[in-house]
Design an enzyme around this catalytic site. Structure first.
Site, PDB file in Angstrom:
ATOM      1  N   SER A  22      -7.405 -19.094  -6.486  1.00 39.97           N
ATOM      2  CA  SER A  22      -6.253 -18.648  -5.686  1.00 39.97           C
ATOM      3  C   SER A  22      -5.333 -19.817  -5.328  1.00 39.97           C
ATOM      4  O   SER A  22      -4.342 -19.629  -4.623  1.00 39.97           O
ATOM      5  CB  SER A  22      -6.742 -17.966  -4.405  1.00 39.97           C
ATOM      6  N   ASN A 109     -14.984 -17.926   4.950  1.00 39.84           N
ATOM      7  CA  ASN A 109     -14.585 -16.574   5.367  1.00 39.84           C
ATOM      8  C   ASN A 109     -13.865 -16.565   6.711  1.00 39.84           C
ATOM      9  O   ASN A 109     -12.836 -15.901   6.869  1.00 39.84           O
ATOM     10  CB  ASN A 109     -15.809 -15.656   5.406  1.00 39.84           C
ATOM     11  N   THR A 154      26.752  15.082   7.780  1.00 38.22           N
ATOM     12  CA  THR A 154      25.401  15.601   7.558  1.00 38.22           C
ATOM     13  C   THR A 154      25.450  16.164   6.144  1.00 38.22           C
ATOM     14  O   THR A 154      26.504  16.669   5.712  1.00 38.22           O
ATOM     15  CB  THR A 154      24.996  16.700   8.564  1.00 38.22           C
ATOM     16  N   HIS A 155      24.362  16.028   5.425  1.00 37.42           N
ATOM     17  CA  HIS A 155      24.312  16.405   4.007  1.00 37.42           C
ATOM     18  C   HIS A 155      25.379  15.655   3.198  1.00 37.42           C
ATOM     19  O   HIS A 155      25.843  16.133   2.172  1.00 37.42           O
ATOM     20  CB  HIS A 155      24.502  17.922   3.810  1.00 37.42           C
ATOM     21  N   ASN A 284      31.515  -5.399  -7.204  1.00 42.22           N
ATOM     22  CA  ASN A 284      30.288  -4.630  -6.981  1.00 42.22           C
ATOM     23  C   ASN A 284      29.511  -5.099  -5.747  1.00 42.22           C
ATOM     24  O   ASN A 284      29.380  -6.296  -5.524  1.00 42.22           O
ATOM     25  CB  ASN A 284      29.366  -4.747  -8.199  1.00 42.22           C
ATOM     26  N   GLU A 289      22.765  -3.209  -3.101  1.00 42.40           N
ATOM     27  CA  GLU A 289      21.966  -2.444  -4.066  1.00 42.40           C
ATOM     28  C   GLU A 289      20.618  -3.106  -4.318  1.00 42.40           C
ATOM     29  O   GLU A 289      19.573  -2.457  -4.357  1.00 42.40           O
ATOM     30  CB  GLU A 289      22.709  -2.329  -5.400  1.00 42.40           C
ATOM     31  N   TYR A 316     -17.098  -9.853   4.390  1.00 39.53           N
ATOM     32  CA  TYR A 316     -16.154 -10.420   3.431  1.00 39.53           C
ATOM     33  C   TYR A 316     -16.476  -9.970   2.019  1.00 39.53           C
ATOM     34  O   TYR A 316     -17.637  -9.897   1.618  1.00 39.53           O
ATOM     35  CB  TYR A 316     -16.183 -11.961   3.486  1.00 39.53           C
ATOM     36  N   GLN A 321      -9.127 -11.761  -1.278  1.00 42.63           N
ATOM     37  CA  GLN A 321      -8.243 -12.825  -1.779  1.00 42.63           C
ATOM     38  C   GLN A 321      -6.884 -12.253  -2.205  1.00 42.63           C
ATOM     39  O   GLN A 321      -5.878 -12.958  -2.208  1.00 42.63           O
ATOM     40  CB  GLN A 321      -8.920 -13.529  -2.958  1.00 42.63           C
ATOM     41  N   LYS A 324      -3.168 -12.131   0.067  1.00 42.87           N
ATOM     42  CA  LYS A 324      -2.156 -13.155   0.331  1.00 42.87           C
ATOM     43  C   LYS A 324      -0.850 -12.937  -0.432  1.00 42.87           C
ATOM     44  O   LYS A 324       0.236 -13.044   0.135  1.00 42.87           O
ATOM     45  CB  LYS A 324      -2.730 -14.537   0.024  1.00 42.87           C
TER      46      LYS A 324
HETATM   47  N1  ARG Z   1      -9.983 -17.918  -1.602  1.00 44.66           N
HETATM   48  C1  ARG Z   1     -10.751 -17.083  -0.770  1.00 44.66           C
HETATM   49  C2  ARG Z   1      -9.874 -15.944  -0.240  1.00 44.66           C
HETATM   50  O1  ARG Z   1      -8.724 -16.071  -0.313  1.00 44.66           O
HETATM   51  C3  ARG Z   1     -11.298 -17.852   0.389  1.00 44.66           C
HETATM   52  C4  ARG Z   1     -12.560 -17.287   0.948  1.00 44.66           C
HETATM   53  C5  ARG Z   1     -13.617 -17.401  -0.027  1.00 44.66           C
HETATM   54  N2  ARG Z   1     -14.869 -16.963   0.471  1.00 44.66           N
HETATM   55  C6  ARG Z   1     -15.871 -16.629  -0.351  1.00 44.66           C
HETATM   56  N3  ARG Z   1     -16.969 -16.266   0.194  1.00 44.66           N
HETATM   57  N4  ARG Z   1     -15.743 -16.634  -1.653  1.00 44.66           N
HETATM   58  O2  ARG Z   1     -10.341 -14.937   0.242  1.00 44.66           O
END
Ligand code: ARG
Length: 460
Positions: A22, A109, A154-155, A284, A289, A316, A321, A324
């Protein structure tokens, strides 16, 4: 050997490793990760869990790493998976084995959970500031054009005349609700998950309250399983963002309509217009848009998050992951959209003559003529039928309501008197003076009120 491979006999498959990494996106959390680590490390030292000298080396090392990242000198490595392991491995390179003490009483975690909460907590005030800037732009245009009337629809059919300012203030209200949703989201994000360990808590005498205080969290989470797996706060932000984008999309649609030749109520500034590659005359409203289109992206982010979370058992899971990129995408779509809208609204020109012409459409006074008959004693439904017949008559004859004489009126109802001829746009507007109505006196008071709201927020 790579970190976290001690229990394995073989290295991880290369494709799987790259797929599972990640770092390409969670590097964005480096500041939060370092701040969180420093607070954790200081607490460990205060509690006598690690030595003071070790803690000092760790804190200094983390600060040096922050500098490296900011100067673009940090050697990010995909094989180290994420921002947490990248920073930890670099710390070890810098200060040696003592770096290994930082992760005492902590798991990635609870670490990633605190990073993400810190990120959301920073985003919310920024989002609110930008919403306020757009509200201010709306109020400024409304105030500059306080007397301008347009048809209300309206409409998408002409219905009753309204003040243009009243129309803009409708968006102020929507954005006001958006602000309250973000503020609400902030309250729930403001809880420290760190200290929950991997899932069950930790075996060391940690002091979570002091970490919360150092990191600026209002409280400490109550259940370790929930703390490491809860992403409701991300959904809260993205859901609020989705609603705000929906409001921008609606306003964008109005801008698109109003800037057509057919409506012609506004002209966008050149700074917020584009042309065509083939038709040189085109002007435009691209950004209105595009933001209307990007609303779908943020709905997608919200759907991705809700779907991501729904099947996960406690606590967890690696699925998390995926939270994000959805969050970052929503933030990166919403924040510029708000700024662009503020600029676009703030610089648009209101074409008052076109607006006046459209607002003067006499058919939009039909309700007022019915209300006139009600004041003369007719029940509303009866008055409605009389005016319906009047409108039908005009349509058949191809004439305007204004062409009718008093005798014409009276042939539809004896209740009509001389004063029917004075029913006008101005009267229609000013008569709607109950709270929330479009009467100029009301709208003026609303402008004052919302300026107060904006002023108060500027001061705090
Ligand atoms: N990169 C992981 C995430 O975004 C971090 C946590 C990882 N924890 C694990 N037990 N693999 O969630």
């Amino acid at each position: 050997m790579k970190p976290l491979r001690a229990r394995f006999g073989a290295d991880v498959d290369r494709l799987a490793e790259s797929y599972g990494a990640s770092i390409s996106f969670d590097r964005r959390l480096y500041r939060q990760d370092i701040v969180g680590s420093i607070a954790h490390c200081r607490m460990l030292a205060r509690q006598g869990i690690i030595g003071t000298d070790d803690a000092q080396q760790i804190v200094d090392g983390l600060k040096a790493i922050e500098g490296e990242i900011e100067r673009g000198e940090f050697p990010f490595r995909e094989e180290l998976e994420d921002i947490h392991m990248n920073i930890e491995a670099r710390l070890k390179e810098m200060i040696g084995e003592v770096a290994g003490r930082l992760h005492t009483a902590r798991s990635r975690n609870d670490q990633v959970a605190v990073d993400l909460r810190l990120f959301v907590k920073e985003c919310i005030p920024e989002t609110v500031v930008r919403i306020r800037q757009l509200q201010k732009a709306l109020v400024d245009v409304a105030a500059r054009n306080e007397q301008v009337a347009i048809p209300g629809y309206t409409h998408l059919q002409r219905a009753q005349p309204i003040l243009f300012a009243h129309h803009l203030l409708a968006y102020f209200e929507m954005l006001e609700r958006d602000v309250s949703r973000f503020e609400d989201a902030l309250r729930r994000a403001d809880v420290l998950p760190l200290g929950s360990g991997a899932l069950a808590g930790v075996t060391y005498p940690i002091d979570r309250e002091s970490v919360a205080q150092e990191l600026g969290f209002a409280s400490v989470s109550r259940n370790s399983l929930d703390s490491v797996s809860d992403r409701d706060f991300v959904v809260d932000y993205v859901a609020a963002a989705a609603l705000t984008m929906m409001h921008l999309s609606r306003l964008g649609e109005e801008i698109v309509l109003w800037s057509t030749t057919e409506f012609g109520f506004i002209e966008l500034s050149d700074s917020y217009s584009t042309s065509s590659s083939m038709m040189p005359q085109k002007k435009n409203p691209d950004f209105a848009e595009l933001i209307r289109g990007k609303t779908g992206r943020v709905y997608g982010d919200l759907t991705a998050l809700l779907t991501l979370l729904k099947g996960q058992p406690l606590a967890y899971n690696k699925d998390l992951q995926e939270d994000k990129e959805a969050l970052f995408d929503a933030v990166d779509t919403l924040l510029p959209a708000l700024a662009i809208f503020a600029g676009m609204i703030g610089t648009m020109r209101v074409k008052t003559e076109r607006a006046a012409q459209a607002a003067a459409d006499p058919l939009m006074l039909a309700t007022d003529i019915a209300d006139y008959l009600v004041r003369k004693g007719l029940p509303f439904r009866g008055a409605y039928s009389v005016v319906g017949a009047l409108v039908h008559h005009c349509a058949e004859k191809g004439i305007s309501l204004t062409a009718l004489t008093l005798a014409d009126y009276q042939s539809f109802s004896p209740a009509f008197g001389e004063d029917i001829l004075s029913v006008s746009l101005e009267q229609a507007l000013s008569a709607r003076n109950a709270t929330g109505g479009t009467a100029p006196s009301r709208v003026h008071a609303e402008l004052e009120r919302v300026r107060g709201v904006l002023g108060e927020n500027e001061r705090t």
